[in-house]
Design an enzyme around this catalytic site. Structure first.
Site, PDB file in Angstrom:
ATOM      1  N   TYR A 123       0.820  -1.210   0.000  1.00 48.58           N
ATOM      2  CA  TYR A 123       0.000   0.000   0.000  1.00 48.58           C
ATOM      3  C   TYR A 123       0.854   1.261   0.000  1.00 48.58           C
ATOM      4  CZ  TYR A 123      -3.462  -3.446   1.523  1.00 48.58           C
ATOM      5  OH  TYR A 123      -4.267  -4.549   1.614  1.00 48.58           O
ATOM      6  N   ARG A 149       3.432  -2.303 -11.834  1.00 46.55           N
ATOM      7  CA  ARG A 149       2.165  -2.506 -11.139  1.00 46.55           C
ATOM      8  C   ARG A 149       1.234  -1.313 -11.382  1.00 46.55           C
ATOM      9  NH1 ARG A 149       0.906  -2.184  -4.658  1.00 46.55           N
ATOM     10  NH2 ARG A 149      -1.227  -3.005  -4.768  1.00 46.55           N
ATOM     11  N   HIS A 150      -0.049  -1.590 -11.345  1.00 47.35           N
ATOM     12  CA  HIS A 150      -1.036  -0.513 -11.475  1.00 47.35           C
ATOM     13  C   HIS A 150      -0.862   0.510 -10.359  1.00 47.35           C
ATOM     14  CE1 HIS A 150      -3.267  -2.205  -8.082  1.00 47.35           C
ATOM     15  NE2 HIS A 150      -3.101  -3.392  -8.659  1.00 47.35           N
ATOM     16  N   ARG A 153      -6.414   1.456  -6.973  1.00 50.66           N
ATOM     17  CA  ARG A 153      -7.288   0.327  -6.678  1.00 50.66           C
ATOM     18  C   ARG A 153      -8.239   0.669  -5.528  1.00 50.66           C
ATOM     19  NH1 ARG A 153      -6.017  -4.728  -5.597  1.00 50.66           N
ATOM     20  NH2 ARG A 153      -8.097  -4.827  -4.693  1.00 50.66           N
ATOM     21  N   THR A 156     -10.106  -4.361  -1.495  1.00 52.80           N
ATOM     22  CA  THR A 156     -10.903  -5.514  -1.912  1.00 52.80           C
ATOM     23  C   THR A 156     -12.156  -5.609  -1.057  1.00 52.80           C
ATOM     24  OG1 THR A 156      -9.793  -7.023  -0.383  1.00 52.80           O
ATOM     25  CG2 THR A 156      -8.814  -6.744  -2.574  1.00 52.80           C
ATOM     26  N   ARG A 251      -8.356  -1.104 -13.281  1.00 51.01           N
ATOM     27  CA  ARG A 251      -7.300  -0.280 -12.684  1.00 51.01           C
ATOM     28  C   ARG A 251      -5.976  -0.444 -13.418  1.00 51.01           C
ATOM     29  NH1 ARG A 251      -8.572  -4.397  -9.161  1.00 51.01           N
ATOM     30  NH2 ARG A 251      -6.927  -5.875  -8.560  1.00 51.01           N
ATOM     31  N   LYS A 375       2.877 -11.892   1.049  1.00 47.41           N
ATOM     32  CA  LYS A 375       3.318 -12.045  -0.340  1.00 47.41           C
ATOM     33  C   LYS A 375       4.323 -13.187  -0.486  1.00 47.41           C
ATOM     34  CE  LYS A 375       0.979  -8.473  -1.801  1.00 47.41           C
ATOM     35  NZ  LYS A 375      -0.279  -8.685  -2.568  1.00 47.41           N
ATOM     36  N   HIS A 435      -0.175  -6.760 -11.993  1.00 48.17           N
ATOM     37  CA  HIS A 435      -0.566  -6.798 -10.585  1.00 48.17           C
ATOM     38  C   HIS A 435       0.638  -7.125  -9.697  1.00 48.17           C
ATOM     39  CE1 HIS A 435      -4.925  -6.803 -11.532  1.00 48.17           C
ATOM     40  NE2 HIS A 435      -4.588  -7.572 -12.556  1.00 48.17           N
ATOM     41  N   ASP A 436       0.519  -6.772  -8.420  1.00 52.58           N
ATOM     42  CA  ASP A 436       1.630  -7.023  -7.497  1.00 52.58           C
ATOM     43  C   ASP A 436       1.890  -8.517  -7.313  1.00 52.58           C
ATOM     44  OD1 ASP A 436      -0.808  -7.294  -6.211  1.00 52.58           O
ATOM     45  OD2 ASP A 436      -0.179  -6.331  -4.360  1.00 52.58           O
TER      46      ASP A 436
END
Length: 572
Positions: A123, A149-150, A153, A156, A251, A375, A435-436
């Site tokens: 983040y 990465r985008h 977002r 979620t 995104r 991750k 994406h990450d």
């Protein structure tokens, strides 16, 4: 190699700061002259040490010991000289980071304390881990591949529900013993209408929560496009524009369009690359920019939850003691959700959230480690089927670097990759928005960020935070985080008449030796968030971070061998 318009004419200008660091042109000429001779001094047959001095004499051997004048210097001065010599030949690693943004450095978001925002893991707003370093002056770029990465977002749906649950529990208190918490009652009046839905785990629309705005930090993505033009403009013209792809999430698409906008702005509107390809994220559709192609891959979140109980339960206990008359105590999960809210709200509103004031610097560091664990054990090294999800992209990267068709039997889309319209070769700049989680899989498949052997056999410990770890997600995939793989040709003889100074002299000598011997002239350099990566897994990597292309390809055996059976395990 396929022909490229004007690419061979592009050399980077000298850096005055680096010229001052490494000496003047006379010293460089002496280095060049020494490197092109066939005879070397005794004990230096590889030619490396000659780079240190324009001339050198062989030590006398008729006396077993001879007092050198420098041995008579005071010890403190000797240490100072030693440190100066080490920093001189270790390049920019010892240089302090800039404090302001430039075309080669991004300090981070101006609306939050820099030290704090770098502890928000995935983040975190984008920031440069290191100032971008121009390639060595004996090298010219011939291709760059950007995986990014985008930059925007929503939280979620699951995280929205967890945040709402924590807020509702906290706002239900009759009073607070700490004045910093009093803003919560005013901020959450709208949530009083939905406690039953949230607390019964019924999904709640994110518009019902205080974090109801998309994280609009797309400006960072646009700026990355502009800076890409500044750094790599020599690789693009009207006949060789960047080839841009995006995964199919909105995104990601919006981020790709913002990158294009920034690149166009940097060129003064003369180069306007299109979004050439959007790869759908539909089920059953092969997509190398998304991590949903391995059905048997699991999100192993036990390590993260274990650490969450270690660090976040004391936070929950502290909040429970402050919130008087609270009907239901906050849990460790609630505490972590409130830190997540701090980060997301700050990024969404572009102002420092009041929720951030409820946590200490140490608690932010613990939060960061929780997401590092998440991750690592999802698509990173801690997951048996995590790295294989990045194999398809790595094989596409190898195809571009070698200007050869893609060789892959994993998640590549053969229809797209066999078509020169949707997978062209011979371009100067390639850009992929993703994406990450996919990027983490790619880094793990490549062997990046794997210097964790000292920790439980290379695994992150869910019971103890180790600050010496190489795996730090805010440095790997913050919002708009990116990997850049540069391909370059290096030949000291071609650059001998140009102003030089950048790069390590010994590495420059060795590259020249390889070129003269017909071994290697094409190299690869990998940067993540502007920091040059140590490709220690790549044979022949030098102090400038350059590895011969042939060695780099050999180092990617896991991808070239299609995951060594791991891909088949995705479907067994």
């Amino acid at each position: 190699m396929a022909s490229r318009t004007k690419l061979g004419e592009h050399f980077y200008p000298a850096s005055p700061r680096l010229n001052q660091q490494y000496g003047n042109r006379d010293a460089e000429k002496a280095i060049y002259d020494a490197s092109t001779t066939s005879e070397h001094l005794p004990g230096h047959e590889d030619g490396f040490d000659i780079a240190f001095l324009p001339t050198r004499t062989t030590p006398a051997r008729d006396c077993p010991f001879k007092v050198r004048p420098w041995l008579l210097l005071p010890p403190a001065l000797l240490l100072l000289l030693l440190y100066a010599n080490l920093t001189r030949y270790n390049g920019e690693a010892h240089q302090p980071l800039p404090s302001q943004d430039s075309d080669y450095f991004d300090a981070g978001a101006p609306f939050a304390p820099y030290k704090t925002q770098k502890l928000w893991a995935s983040y975190s707003p984008y920031y440069s881990v290191h100032e971008y370093q121009l390639p060595p002056q004996d090298c010219r770029l011939t291709q760059v591949n950007i995986l990014q990465r985008h930059g925007a977002r929503y939280p979620t749906l699951g995280k929205s529900a967890l945040i709402a649950q924590a807020l509702l529990r906290l706002q239900a208190a009759e009073s607070y013993t700490d004045a910093q918490f009093e803003f919560i009652q005013k901020r959450l009046a709208s949530l009083r209408r939905i406690p039953k839905a949230v607390l019964s785990s019924t999904p709640v629309p994110s518009s019902s929560i205080v974090v109801n705005a998309i994280c609009t930090i797309l400006s960072k993505t646009s700026e990355s496009g502009r800076k890409s033009f500044v750094q790599y403009s020599g690789l693009a013209d009207e006949n060789n524009i960047p080839y841009v792809r995006a995964s199919g999430s909105d995104r990601v698409i919006q981020s790709a369009l913002k990158w294009i906008e920034g690149f166009s702005t940097g060129s003064g509107g003369t180069l306007n690359p299109p979004l050439a390809l959007v790869i759908p994220e539909a089920e059953g559709y092969n997509n190398t920019l998304e991590d949903k192609s391995c059905p048997n891959a699991e999100h192993f979140d036990t390590p993260m939850q274990t650490w969450q109980d270690v660090y976040a339960q004391p936070i929950a206990d502290r909040f429970n003691s402050i919130a008087q008359g609270i009907p239901e105590n906050l849990t460790s999960e609630d505490a972590q959700s409130l830190i997540t809210l701090c980060a997301l709200e700050t990024v969404a509103k572009e102002e420092y959230s009041q929720f951030c004031d409820l946590f200490t610097h140490s608690e932010f560091k613990d939060f960061e480690y929780a997401l590092d664990l998440d991750k690592f054990y999802f698509t990173g090294y801690g997951s048996e089927l995590g790295p294989v999800q990045g194999v398809g992209y790595v094989n596409e990267l190898l195809a571009r670097l070698t200007d050869q068709p893609v060789q892959d039997r994993t998640q590549t889309n053969r229809t797209l990759d066999s078509n020169p319209e949707t997978f062209p070769l011979g371009r100067g700049i390639y850009v992929d928005l993703s994406h990450d989680n996919l990027m983490v899989a790619v880094f793990s498949a490549m062997g990046l960020f794997n210097n964790n052997e000292h920790m439980k056999g290379g695994m992150l410990d869910p019971a103890r935070r180790d600050d010496s770890r190489d795996w730090v997600i805010s440095r790997i995939v913050p919002f708009s985080g990116r990997m850049v793989v540069e391909r370059m040709e290096c030949d000291l003889r071609q650059a001998g008449q140009r102003t030089m100074g950048h790069g390590d002299p010994r590495s420059r000598i060795e590259r020249n030796r390889r070129g003269q011997n017909g071994e290697d002239t094409v190299y690869v350099r990998v940067l993540v968030n502007d920091a040059v990566q140590n490709l220690e897994f790549c044979e022949g990597v030098d102090r400038d971070g350059l590895c011969p292309l042939r060695s780099f390809i050999r180092s990617q055996a896991y991808a070239r061998e299609n995951g060594r059976g791991d891909w088949e395990r995705c479907f067994q």
